[in-house]
Design an enzyme around this catalytic site. Structure first.
Site, PDB file in Angstrom:
ATOM      1  N   ARG A   1       4.667  55.678  30.716  1.00 54.66           N
ATOM      2  CA  ARG A   1       5.273  56.230  29.593  1.00 54.66           C
ATOM      3  C   ARG A   1       4.378  55.974  28.567  1.00 54.66           C
ATOM      4  O   ARG A   1       3.627  54.862  28.282  1.00 54.66           O
ATOM      5  CB  ARG A   1       6.727  55.703  29.183  1.00 54.66           C
ATOM      6  CG  ARG A   1       7.774  56.178  29.877  1.00 54.66           C
ATOM      7  CD  ARG A   1       8.911  55.761  29.621  1.00 54.66           C
ATOM      8  NE  ARG A   1       9.541  55.074  30.774  1.00 54.66           N
ATOM      9  CZ  ARG A   1      10.599  53.902  30.507  1.00 54.66           C
ATOM     10  NH1 ARG A   1      11.318  53.984  29.635  1.00 54.66           N
ATOM     11  NH2 ARG A   1      10.763  53.476  31.669  1.00 54.66           N
TER      12      ARG A   1
ATOM     13  N   GLU B   1      20.092  40.935  33.443  1.00 49.93           N
ATOM     14  CA  GLU B   1      20.842  41.872  32.976  1.00 49.93           C
ATOM     15  C   GLU B   1      22.085  41.983  33.793  1.00 49.93           C
ATOM     16  O   GLU B   1      23.401  42.223  33.431  1.00 49.93           O
ATOM     17  CB  GLU B   1      20.045  43.386  32.983  1.00 49.93           C
ATOM     18  CG  GLU B   1      19.017  43.212  32.037  1.00 49.93           C
ATOM     19  CD  GLU B   1      18.114  44.364  32.066  1.00 49.93           C
ATOM     20  OE1 GLU B   1      18.136  45.454  31.131  1.00 49.93           O
ATOM     21  OE2 GLU B   1      17.176  44.340  33.143  1.00 49.93           O
TER      22      GLU B   1
ATOM     23  N   HIS C   1      10.556  42.507  26.005  1.00 54.56           N
ATOM     24  CA  HIS C   1      10.924  42.862  27.377  1.00 54.56           C
ATOM     25  C   HIS C   1       9.512  43.632  27.845  1.00 54.56           C
ATOM     26  O   HIS C   1       9.263  45.116  27.603  1.00 54.56           O
ATOM     27  CB  HIS C   1      12.196  43.782  27.381  1.00 54.56           C
ATOM     28  CG  HIS C   1      12.750  44.331  28.778  1.00 54.56           C
ATOM     29  ND1 HIS C   1      13.693  43.690  29.532  1.00 54.56           N
ATOM     30  CD2 HIS C   1      12.085  45.063  29.457  1.00 54.56           C
ATOM     31  CE1 HIS C   1      13.870  44.357  30.591  1.00 54.56           C
ATOM     32  NE2 HIS C   1      12.902  45.189  30.703  1.00 54.56           N
TER      33      HIS C   1
ATOM     34  N   HIS D   1      17.226  48.877  26.531  1.00 52.07           N
ATOM     35  CA  HIS D   1      17.042  47.501  26.829  1.00 52.07           C
ATOM     36  C   HIS D   1      17.589  46.545  26.019  1.00 52.07           C
ATOM     37  O   HIS D   1      17.661  45.172  26.294  1.00 52.07           O
ATOM     38  CB  HIS D   1      15.683  46.818  26.793  1.00 52.07           C
ATOM     39  CG  HIS D   1      14.687  47.345  27.755  1.00 52.07           C
ATOM     40  ND1 HIS D   1      13.142  47.898  27.379  1.00 52.07           N
ATOM     41  CD2 HIS D   1      14.851  48.003  29.009  1.00 52.07           C
ATOM     42  CE1 HIS D   1      12.828  48.261  28.493  1.00 52.07           C
ATOM     43  NE2 HIS D   1      13.555  48.515  29.478  1.00 52.07           N
TER      44      HIS D   1
ATOM     45  N   ASN E   1      22.578  48.298  38.886  1.00 47.27           N
ATOM     46  CA  ASN E   1      21.438  48.928  38.125  1.00 47.27           C
ATOM     47  C   ASN E   1      20.771  49.855  38.969  1.00 47.27           C
ATOM     48  O   ASN E   1      19.991  49.606  39.879  1.00 47.27           O
ATOM     49  CB  ASN E   1      20.557  47.515  37.699  1.00 47.27           C
ATOM     50  CG  ASN E   1      19.540  48.069  36.855  1.00 47.27           C
ATOM     51  OD1 ASN E   1      19.272  49.119  36.756  1.00 47.27           O
ATOM     52  ND2 ASN E   1      18.886  47.137  36.181  1.00 47.27           N
TER      53      ASN E   1
ATOM     54  N   LYS F   1      20.124  48.350  42.439  1.00 48.16           N
ATOM     55  CA  LYS F   1      20.133  46.821  42.621  1.00 48.16           C
ATOM     56  C   LYS F   1      21.513  46.493  42.451  1.00 48.16           C
ATOM     57  O   LYS F   1      22.280  46.926  41.605  1.00 48.16           O
ATOM     58  CB  LYS F   1      19.381  46.264  41.409  1.00 48.16           C
ATOM     59  CG  LYS F   1      17.839  46.168  41.447  1.00 48.16           C
ATOM     60  CD  LYS F   1      17.213  45.349  40.550  1.00 48.16           C
ATOM     61  CE  LYS F   1      15.982  45.588  39.947  1.00 48.16           C
ATOM     62  NZ  LYS F   1      15.710  45.309  38.584  1.00 48.16           N
TER      63      LYS F   1
ATOM     64  N   ARG G   1      24.729  49.594  34.793  1.00 44.16           N
ATOM     65  CA  ARG G   1      23.756  49.680  33.508  1.00 44.16           C
ATOM     66  C   ARG G   1      23.623  51.292  33.262  1.00 44.16           C
ATOM     67  O   ARG G   1      23.340  51.991  34.271  1.00 44.16           O
ATOM     68  CB  ARG G   1      22.555  49.056  33.958  1.00 44.16           C
ATOM     69  CG  ARG G   1      21.705  49.130  32.882  1.00 44.16           C
ATOM     70  CD  ARG G   1      20.311  48.474  33.438  1.00 44.16           C
ATOM     71  NE  ARG G   1      19.264  48.944  32.088  1.00 44.16           N
ATOM     72  CZ  ARG G   1      17.947  48.435  32.244  1.00 44.16           C
ATOM     73  NH1 ARG G   1      17.451  48.059  33.679  1.00 44.16           N
ATOM     74  NH2 ARG G   1      17.197  48.792  31.484  1.00 44.16           N
TER      75      ARG G   1
ATOM     76  N   ASP H   1       1.474  50.201  38.139  1.00 47.77           N
ATOM     77  CA  ASP H   1       2.015  48.857  38.658  1.00 47.77           C
ATOM     78  C   ASP H   1       1.089  47.760  37.993  1.00 47.77           C
ATOM     79  O   ASP H   1      -0.189  47.821  38.347  1.00 47.77           O
ATOM     80  CB  ASP H   1       2.361  48.572  39.987  1.00 47.77           C
ATOM     81  CG  ASP H   1       2.877  47.436  40.399  1.00 47.77           C
ATOM     82  OD1 ASP H   1       3.950  47.534  40.770  1.00 47.77           O
ATOM     83  OD2 ASP H   1       2.278  46.394  40.157  1.00 47.77           O
ATOM     84  N   PHE H   2       1.517  47.020  37.276  1.00 40.56           N
ATOM     85  CA  PHE H   2       0.711  46.110  36.431  1.00 40.56           C
ATOM     86  C   PHE H   2      -0.139  45.260  37.592  1.00 40.56           C
ATOM     87  O   PHE H   2      -1.330  44.736  37.244  1.00 40.56           O
ATOM     88  CB  PHE H   2       1.425  45.014  35.348  1.00 40.56           C
ATOM     89  CG  PHE H   2       0.688  44.014  34.621  1.00 40.56           C
ATOM     90  CD1 PHE H   2       0.402  44.665  33.474  1.00 40.56           C
ATOM     91  CD2 PHE H   2       0.606  42.714  35.237  1.00 40.56           C
ATOM     92  CE1 PHE H   2      -0.680  43.787  32.683  1.00 40.56           C
ATOM     93  CE2 PHE H   2      -0.280  42.170  34.171  1.00 40.56           C
ATOM     94  CZ  PHE H   2      -0.712  42.414  33.045  1.00 40.56           C
ATOM     95  N   ARG H   3       0.345  44.866  38.540  1.00 42.35           N
ATOM     96  CA  ARG H   3      -0.227  43.717  39.676  1.00 42.35           C
ATOM     97  C   ARG H   3      -1.670  44.513  39.954  1.00 42.35           C
ATOM     98  O   ARG H   3      -2.765  44.133  40.100  1.00 42.35           O
ATOM     99  CB  ARG H   3       0.646  43.409  40.736  1.00 42.35           C
ATOM    100  CG  ARG H   3       1.259  42.244  40.156  1.00 42.35           C
ATOM    101  CD  ARG H   3       2.382  42.112  41.082  1.00 42.35           C
ATOM    102  NE  ARG H   3       3.642  43.417  41.188  1.00 42.35           N
ATOM    103  CZ  ARG H   3       4.695  43.241  41.761  1.00 42.35           C
ATOM    104  NH1 ARG H   3       5.018  42.105  42.548  1.00 42.35           N
ATOM    105  NH2 ARG H   3       5.478  44.292  41.883  1.00 42.35           N
TER     106      ARG H   3
ATOM    107  N   ASN I   1       8.072  47.553  33.965  1.00 44.62           N
ATOM    108  CA  ASN I   1       7.574  48.895  33.870  1.00 44.62           C
ATOM    109  C   ASN I   1       7.864  49.707  32.652  1.00 44.62           C
ATOM    110  O   ASN I   1       7.228  50.533  32.320  1.00 44.62           O
ATOM    111  CB  ASN I   1       8.207  49.572  35.256  1.00 44.62           C
ATOM    112  CG  ASN I   1       7.386  50.689  35.635  1.00 44.62           C
ATOM    113  OD1 ASN I   1       6.221  50.992  35.418  1.00 44.62           O
ATOM    114  ND2 ASN I   1       8.238  51.818  36.295  1.00 44.62           N
ATOM    115  N   GLY I   2       9.071  49.551  32.247  1.00 43.88           N
ATOM    116  CA  GLY I   2       9.677  49.821  31.101  1.00 43.88           C
ATOM    117  C   GLY I   2       9.354  48.738  29.946  1.00 43.88           C
ATOM    118  O   GLY I   2       9.728  47.753  30.486  1.00 43.88           O
TER     119      GLY I   2
END
Ligand code: AMP
Length: 391
Positions: free
Chosen positions: A236, A377, A203, A175, A4, A11, A86, A278-280, A206-207
């Site tokens: 986005r 995935e 899902h 996705h 990926n 990854k 992917r 970044d959500f965190r 980040n996306g």
């Protein structure tokens, strides 16, 4: 080998198939940076991380191949019988996974204009493995393929038909590998055949995208012609009044490319919080009372909830709502906010189960189950790769 690759990352997971036994998994990050590539891997439950020399995907892949041999994770390179990648956008060319030879590489390249953040780096990963393992089949697993079952009324946009006919402007969805994987695992958890369930898979990474699944098939999904559509994401914008684009172009003189950068890379959580994608980071700032961070999170969760509601209406009910990916799997706060007020759909969160991120996080009385399913995935990629190369 399941790959990926992202713009600055790659990854990998190496499996023994068909046993689905994981040999090693790891991640190259900071590809392209001058400070070298960060490499981390986990082997026998032990994690290691260090920096390697190099700046390109090609160098990361060469290092990986040497590493597998040195660590005796493969006895010879012939043991790697297929590499699955992917790939974000398969357009209307690819309705299923495919072997990648010259023609397919060209098609993936052509589709780059529809997924500029993704297809070129996916292709870079494919080229790097082709060079490192000549003769080893390379397989592309497309994010769009699962959504090729969308009914025409779901994938067409209400614009003149000639743009579909001539330019293939339509909803493709993304996705797909993740939505398909978590839907199947969710059905197993609920102990019902997937074909008999109406599911909404969320899902949220980040996306981020949502899929409505009926009879085991993608029936509707939030991403569109490109992966910018639908939910608000890390960088986005998601759905937007199209006039915002033309207005800004006229007022500010932005080119199409500049608009693309604004809406793909500078919007979403980053754009509204003015802090981070970044959500965190954003949730930490919201906890400190940062107003823009709080607003951005409210926008994010509200859009998810609106989409769940709309999809439940279109599906005519829902048996299970599934949360997955970085945010969906890890943030009990997001899951709670997104499901707040959904009791009218029969979906009520059980606070304790949610805080512990259990598999089923809805109350016993809920007629709609709410699930947390880690996406995998890479395993889906490995299975698809095996299916293609054994044909
Ligand atoms: P993904 O694209 O699926 O890798 O997800 C990346 C997103 O997940 C980032 O916005 C992360 O901040 C978020 N994320 C990862 N771990 C956590 C966590 N423990 N709690 C909340 N968000 C997380």
């Amino acid at each position: 080998m399941a790959i990926n690759s992202g713009s600055s990352s790659l990854k990998f997971q190496l499996f023994v198939m068909p046993e689905e036994e994981l040999i090693v998994k790891g991640l190259f990050e900071r590809i392209g940076s001058k400070e070298g590539i960060a490499f981390s891997y986990s082997l026998n439950n032990e994690k290691k991380a260090f920096t390697i020399e190099g700046t390109t995907h090609q160098e990361a892949v060469s290092f990986l191949i040497d590493f597998l041999m040195k660590e005796q994770l493969v006895a010879s390179l012939e043991e790697i019988t297929g590499v699955g990648h992917r790939v974000a956008h398969g357009g209307e060319y690819f309705k299923a996974s495919s072997l990648v030879e010259e023609k397919e590489s060209q098609m993936i390249h052509e589709l780059s204009k529809l997924a500029p953040l993704h297809n070129p780096v996916n292709l870079a990963g494919i080229e790097a493995f082709k060079a490192a393992l000549p003769g080893c089949p390379q397989v592309a697993i497309f994010d769009t393929a699962f959504h090729q079952t969308l009914p025409t009324s779901q994938y067409l946009y209400p614009i003149p038909m000639k743009y579909y006919r001539e330019d293939k402007i339509r909803k493709y969805g993304f996705h797909g590998t993740s939505h398909q994987f978590v839907a199947q695992v969710g059905a197993n958890i609920l102990d019902k055949p997937l074909e008999e369930l109406k599911l909404i898979t969320c899902h949220l990474g980040n996306g981020a995208s949502i899929c409505g699944i009926k009879e085991g098939k993608s029936h509707m999904t939030s991403m569109g012609f490109t992966p910018i559509a639908g939910l608000m994401m890390g960088t986005r914008c998601g759905d937007l009044d199209p006039s915002v684009v033309t207005y800004l172009q006229e007022e500010k003189g932005y080119t199409a490319e500049e608009m693309n950068t604004i809406l793909n890379n500078e919007s979403g959580l980053l754009g509204v919080s003015e802090l981070s994608n970044d959500f965190r980071d954003v949730i930490a700032a919201a906890d400190m009372g940062e107003e823009q961070a709080i607003i951005s999170l409210d926008m994010f969760t509200s859009k998810v909830k609106q989409t769940i509601g709309a999809y439940a209406a279109e599906l005519g009910g829902v048996d299970g709502i599934i949360f997955t990916a970085g945010i969906g799997e890890n943030s009990s706060w997001v899951r709670e906010k997104c499901c707040e007020g959904l009791s009218f759909l029969g979906a009520t969160i059980d606070v304790d189960s949610n805080n512990q991120s259990k598999e089923i996080i809805s109350t016993k009385e809920s007629t709609t189950a709410i699930l947390v399913v880690p996406t995998n995935e890479e395993l889906m990629i490995a299975k698809e790769t095996m299916a293609i190369i054994s044909k």
